[in-house]
Design an enzyme around this catalytic site. Structure first.
Site, PDB file in Angstrom:
ATOM      1  N   CYS A 260      98.669  -7.865 -57.114  1.00  0.00           N
ATOM      2  CA  CYS A 260      99.701  -6.798 -57.089  1.00  0.00           C
ATOM      3  C   CYS A 260     100.962  -7.324 -57.182  1.00  0.00           C
ATOM      4  O   CYS A 260     101.601  -7.336 -58.031  1.00  0.00           O
ATOM      5  CB  CYS A 260      99.332  -6.094 -55.731  1.00  0.00           C
ATOM      6  SG  CYS A 260      97.770  -5.125 -55.467  1.00  0.00           S
ATOM      7  N   ILE A 261     101.195  -8.083 -56.036  1.00  0.00           N
ATOM      8  CA  ILE A 261     102.545  -8.438 -55.688  1.00  0.00           C
ATOM      9  C   ILE A 261     103.028  -9.671 -56.938  1.00  0.00           C
ATOM     10  O   ILE A 261     103.990  -9.487 -57.466  1.00  0.00           O
ATOM     11  CB  ILE A 261     102.957  -8.879 -54.194  1.00  0.00           C
ATOM     12  CG1 ILE A 261     102.515  -8.017 -53.303  1.00  0.00           C
ATOM     13  CG2 ILE A 261     104.405  -9.349 -54.364  1.00  0.00           C
ATOM     14  CD1 ILE A 261     102.858  -6.611 -53.283  1.00  0.00           C
TER      15      ILE A 261
END
Ligand code: SAJ
Length: 421
Positions: A260-261
């Site tokens: 995600c990040i």
């Protein structure tokens, strides 16, 4: 048929049974939906039918015990609502890779009927639904409703699960948005916010995760600077947290991993470029975070040399491959960047992660520590958090600032990220 008013009667097809789709499909069954899961991995399909979660999360084991099993298959089946939860990685050039999304949408298009609803949960950049997904669905010749409800799963989180995490949703039309909201209102025990359009929903998730990446980069840069000043960044963060407003703590570390990040900001960067805007800030933040493994390798080398050891030929234990504690997920993990750099400098490496034994080079923590001159804590797994484990090493690099430096033996040179004795 549109089931907006009696959505519980809708047949739901969840496509992609990973850390996002599996909880969602099991939740749908718990809530009484007629649900089928679809995954291309037949071992996943088999386990679902047997009522076994292939993802090791306590809540998921409990939910499976409650529902017994989940109907699952390899191919999309005609349903009233299709929820797409497939991966959206980036390629080697860090461009968004929509291969899985396109494949899933094309398969839906091959079975979809008029007035059925397609919801994309996979993280995508603003514009993808209108410019990529919708044309594939329209090729079916059917009138298909399309919405986006970005996933907000936090793997390993004991409190926040798919059922209680608030969500946002946006539709290609108001009808699609309201229908999708009705589905999630029935599914979730959390607030569902309908945004004005589908791009707003796509942008919301990118904003959330990019916010996190730039804040981590900020604190990483502060940590590298404070280290040169002999200031303990952990103490400074604790100090800043005493301010009851306008400060949100993030913590320095040896890098940002996960699907995600470490990935989502590249979606925004590329989308900005498509529109002639250069996200200099986001690009800089990504460079800072992606540069942390090298910072740690250089810090380790300088401290080893201070102790009169070379990196070349010295036994170094790297503890942790997962991108975050308590999970067996090494996607985009910075541990591998550090390992590659140290290996290139001739280090004699012992790598151990209790959640990923098959990827470890030694079979136990004791084995990793045996004869190690230096230890790097790359992932703050609970198994690594006992300071007394490291009393026989010369150098301890705390890549996650997860130890209490006051409890580390005085014979050990302890260095964290922006933290030293
Ligand atoms: N990290 C830091 N410093 C921090 C926080 C994280 O270095 O202060 C590192 C972690 O070590 C890890 C990476 O960043 O390598 C990502 O950590 P994460 O806690 O953000 O873990 P994720 O990737 O599982 O993030 C998920 C995300 N959920 C979704 O994308 C749906 C993210 O949006 C959430 O903000 C995050 O959980 C959360 O809140 O914990």
């Amino acid at each position: 048929m549109v089931f907006k008013d009696n959505v519980k009667d809708a047949k739901v097809c969840v496509i992609g049974l990973g850390y996002v789709g599996l909880p969602l499909a099991v939740l749908a069954k718990r809530k009484g939906f007629d649900v089928v899961g679809v995954d291309k991995d037949d071992s996943v399909v088999k386990k679902c039918k047997e009522g076994v979660s292939h993802i090791d999360e306590a809540f998921l084991h409990e939910w499976f015990a409650e529902v017994g099993s989940l109907d699952a298959c390899l191919d999309v089946v005609c349903s009233d609502v299709y929820i797409i939860c497939v991966p959206t990685p980036v390629d080697k050039k860090k461009y968004p890779d929509l291969t899985y999304v396109k494949a899933a949408v094309s398969e839906v298009a091959s079975v979809v009927e008029d007035n059925q609803l397609v919801i994309v949960e996979s993280t995508i950049n603003p514009g993808v639904c209108e410019e990529v997904v919708l044309p594939l669905l329209e090729a079916s010749g059917k009138h298909v409703l399309l919405a986006h409800c970005p996933e907000r799963i936090n793997p390993g989180d004991a409190k926040w699960h798919v059922d209680n995490i608030p969500r946002v949703v946006g539709g290609i039309s108001l009808e699609a948005g309201e229908y999708a909201k009705a589905v999630y209102d029935k599914l979730l025990d959390a607030e569902v916010t309908l945004l004005s359009d589908i791009k707003a929903a796509e942008a919301t998730k990118i904003m959330e995760n990019t916010f996190r990446d730039v804040n981590i980069a900020f604190v990483n840069e502060m940590a590298m600077s404070f280290y040169r000043m002999g200031i303990d960044v952990s103490e400074v963060i604790r100090g800043a947290e005493t301010k009851p407003f306008s400060f949100l703590a993030h913590y320095p570390g040896m890098g940002v991993g996960g699907h995600c990040i470490a990935v989502d900001p590249y979606y925004m960067i590329e989308r900005g470029r498509d529109k002639g805007f250069e996200h200099n800030f986001l690009i800089r933040a990504r460079k800072i975070n992606a540069g942390m493994p090298r910072f740690v390798a250089n810090l380790l080398q300088s401290r080893l040399n201070f102790l009169k050891y070379p990196v070349n030929g010295t036994r170094i234990a790297v503890l942790g491959l997962s991108y975050k504690p308590g999970v067996a997920d090494d996607r985009e993990s910075p541990s591998y960047d550090l390992i590659n750099i140290l290996r290139a400098r001739g280090a004699d490496l012992a790598v151990f992660d209790p959640y990923l034994p098959e990827k470890s080079s030694v079979g136990s923590l004791e084995g990793a520590l045996d004869g190690a001159v230096c230890v790097v804590i790359a992932t703050a797994h609970k198994q690594f958090l006992d300071e007394s484990l490291y009393c026989d090493v010369k150098l301890l690099i705390d890549g996650r600032n997860c130890l209490d430096k006051s409890k580390v033996s005085k014979n050990v040179l302890y260095v964290g990220i922006g933290v030293s004795r």
